[in-house]
Design an enzyme around this catalytic site. Structure first.
Site, PDB file in Angstrom:
ATOM      1  CG  HIS A  57      -1.885  -1.240   1.457  1.00 37.37           C
ATOM      2  ND1 HIS A  57      -1.460  -2.158   1.990  1.00 37.37           N
ATOM      3  CD2 HIS A  57      -3.277  -1.290   1.243  1.00 37.37           C
ATOM      4  CE1 HIS A  57      -2.524  -3.025   2.277  1.00 37.37           C
ATOM      5  NE2 HIS A  57      -3.418  -2.338   1.660  1.00 37.37           N
ATOM      6  CG  ASP A  60       1.759  -1.317   3.420  1.00 41.66           C
ATOM      7  OD1 ASP A  60       0.987  -0.916   4.410  1.00 41.66           O
ATOM      8  OD2 ASP A  60       1.305  -2.241   2.676  1.00 41.66           O
ATOM      9  CG  MET A  91      -0.734  -5.362  -7.132  1.00 46.15           C
ATOM     10  SD  MET A  91      -0.963  -5.059  -5.299  1.00 46.15           S
ATOM     11  CE  MET A  91      -1.662  -6.470  -4.371  1.00 46.15           C
ATOM     12  CD  GLU A 184      -8.461  -8.067  -1.746  1.00 42.16           C
ATOM     13  OE1 GLU A 184      -7.308  -7.298  -2.414  1.00 42.16           O
ATOM     14  OE2 GLU A 184      -8.427  -8.738  -0.651  1.00 42.16           O
ATOM     15  CE  LYS A 186     -12.527  -8.836   4.811  1.00 45.20           C
ATOM     16  NZ  LYS A 186     -11.522  -8.101   5.478  1.00 45.20           N
ATOM     17  CD  GLU A 220      -8.043 -11.955   1.009  1.00 44.05           C
ATOM     18  OE1 GLU A 220      -7.331 -11.072   0.717  1.00 44.05           O
ATOM     19  OE2 GLU A 220      -8.465 -12.324   2.160  1.00 44.05           O
ATOM     20  CG  HIS A 223     -11.953 -11.123   1.018  1.00 47.20           C
ATOM     21  ND1 HIS A 223     -11.144 -10.126   0.379  1.00 47.20           N
ATOM     22  CD2 HIS A 223     -11.178 -11.320   2.173  1.00 47.20           C
ATOM     23  CE1 HIS A 223     -10.412  -9.545   1.075  1.00 47.20           C
ATOM     24  NE2 HIS A 223     -10.112 -10.205   2.140  1.00 47.20           N
ATOM     25  CG  ASP A 248      -4.877 -10.633  -2.584  1.00 42.69           C
ATOM     26  OD1 ASP A 248      -4.004 -10.258  -3.372  1.00 42.69           O
ATOM     27  OD2 ASP A 248      -5.567  -9.680  -1.958  1.00 42.69           O
ATOM     28  CG  ASP A 258     -10.240 -11.041   7.032  1.00 39.07           C
ATOM     29  OD1 ASP A 258      -9.711 -11.842   6.513  1.00 39.07           O
ATOM     30  OD2 ASP A 258      -9.892  -9.707   6.789  1.00 39.07           O
ATOM     31  CG  ASP A 260      -6.097 -12.099   6.102  1.00 40.45           C
ATOM     32  OD1 ASP A 260      -6.968 -12.381   4.819  1.00 40.45           O
ATOM     33  OD2 ASP A 260      -6.326 -10.947   6.758  1.00 40.45           O
ATOM     34  CG  ASP A 290      -3.847 -10.234   1.561  1.00 39.68           C
ATOM     35  OD1 ASP A 290      -3.222  -9.737   2.326  1.00 39.68           O
ATOM     36  OD2 ASP A 290      -4.905  -9.464   1.094  1.00 39.68           O
TER      37      ASP A 290
END
Ligand code: GLT
Ligand code: MN
Ligand code: MN
Length: 377
Positions: A57, A60, A91, A184, A186, A220, A223, A248, A258, A260, A290
């Site tokens: 991001h 980040d 990406m 993306e 969710k 993802e 998701h 993802d 969630d 992950d 991800d």
């Protein structure tokens, strides 16, 4: 076992978000348990493990309120690490969810100044992506949703979303950038409901945009599972539509928050069919993880997590290749094919009965595949 088959190399195109290995283990009930990892350290460690690249991001890497000089210094230092460790950034994405300014939506906010700020932030993130060599820009709309539908007519949200995406594709075209957007989906979390909750919903929405050819999806796995859907079918639909721009990879139990989870760690069968689908369809993009290390982990655990994602993918890929070579499985598939190749037109009760009565032997086939995944074949 021939161990070396499962050692990742850059040719496998494994990538990780800076925010994934960098996740500090914060959750709604507990504080961070790990310090943040400098992006240059992530680049070095992932390269050592055989990854192809990292994703990020905007924030980040560069804090939102960094001065121009600070921005340049950070990006330069990061680029140096990328080049030292031969890592790519295929990406980038934009954080349109963390800052409280986005608490009632970013690109779908009913407030024009918030939408405009979100669009401009996304444009700056696209610029950063171009600088780092990325060709995919992911948009995950974590705040694009609602707690109460009294707040806004959802049609208005779709219309704002469309206008915002049109502004972004127009920016990409105007700047002559080689960049595509991947949406993306969710279903929920952090909002009670997020608009366009599935990859299928995104695919339909894309067709209403000014430049649908510049927009695809980034499904993802977790998701889709949160929505109780089969990620393999979601991804297959995206491939069928020519819209699988990015993916993802992670894991998730149906009916949970969630999670992950590390790729391939929970739903072994689902991961197998997903890898088989990507490989059978010659998906050429990065295999992007991800996911987050468990909150219980120290730094050694973080790198075990990253290595595990890649190693699992390679093992599933190996199993998928084995599926194509397994004589019993292939013989069964051929028998089913012969059955389905009967082109006799169904005219009589007798004909219907024949189709209704024969067995497909999927019980036996599924058992064989399970045994293949479990490594006893
Ligand atoms: C966030 C989210 C992910 C998205 C990231 C991209 S941010 O971690 O949970 O699914 O892909 O914005
Ligand atoms: Mn994601
Ligand atoms: Mn997720």
């Amino acid at each position: 076992m021939e161990e070396k088959r499962w050692i990742p190399t850059p040719a496998d195109q494994f990538t990780f978000g800076l925010w994934t290995v960098g996740n500090r283990g914060r959750d709604p009930f507990g504080d961070a348990v790990r310090e943040s990892i400098p992006p240059t350290t992530t680049v070095k460690e992932l390269s050592r493990l055989g990854a192809y690249g990292v994703t990020l991001h905007d924030n980040d890497l560069v804090p939102e309120d960094a001065s121009l000089a600070e921005h340049d210094r950070i990006v330069k230092q990061f680029q140096a690490a990328l080049s030292d460790y031969h890592m790519a950034v295929p990406m980038v994405t934009v954080n349109l969810f963390y800052d409280p300014v986005f608490k009632d939506g970013a690109l779908t906010s009913s407030a024009k100044p918030v939408r405009t700020y979100a669009i401009e932030k996304a444009q700056r993130a696209i610029d950063l992506g171009v600088q780092l060599g990325a060709r995919i820009f992911v948009l995950w709309g974590g705040r694009e949703g609602s707690e109460t539908d009294a707040a806004r007519d959802p049609r208005q949200a779709f219309s704002h979303y469309r206008d915002s995406l049109n502004a972004l594709t127009s920016y990409i075209r105007g700047s002559h950038y080689d960049m595509k957007i991947a949406l993306e989906a969710k279903p929920n979390e952090p909002r009670s409901d997020i608009y366009l909750p599935s990859t299928g919903a995104m695919l339909a929405f894309i067709q209403t945009l000014d430049h649908p050819e510049l927009v695809g999806v980034n499904p993802e796995l977790a998701h889709a599972k949160m929505a109780g859907l089969n990620p393999v079918h979601e991804v297959a639909q995206a491939i069928d539509a020519g819209k699988l721009f990015h993916i993802d990879l992670n894991d998730q139990r149906i009916g949970r928050f969630d999670q992950d989870l590390r790729f391939g760690s929970d739903d072994l069968k689902g991961a197998f069919y997903l890898v088989k689908l990507l490989e059978d369809s010659h998906y050429a993009g990065p295999r992007h993880f991800d996911a987050h290390p468990y909150r219980t982990e120290d730094y050694a655990g973080v790198w075990d997590f990253a290595a595990g994602c890649m190693r699992s993918y390679l093992i599933y890929r190996d199993r998928a290749q084995q599926f194509a070579r397994d004589p019993d499985i292939q013989e069964m598939l051929q028998a089913i094919e012969r059955l389905n190749a009967d082109e006799t037109v169904i005219r009589s009760a007798e004909d219907r009965k024949r189709w209704g009565q024969h067995g497909y032997a999927y019980e036996k086939l599924d058992q064989l595949v399970n045994e293949l995944i479990l490594g006893v074949r």
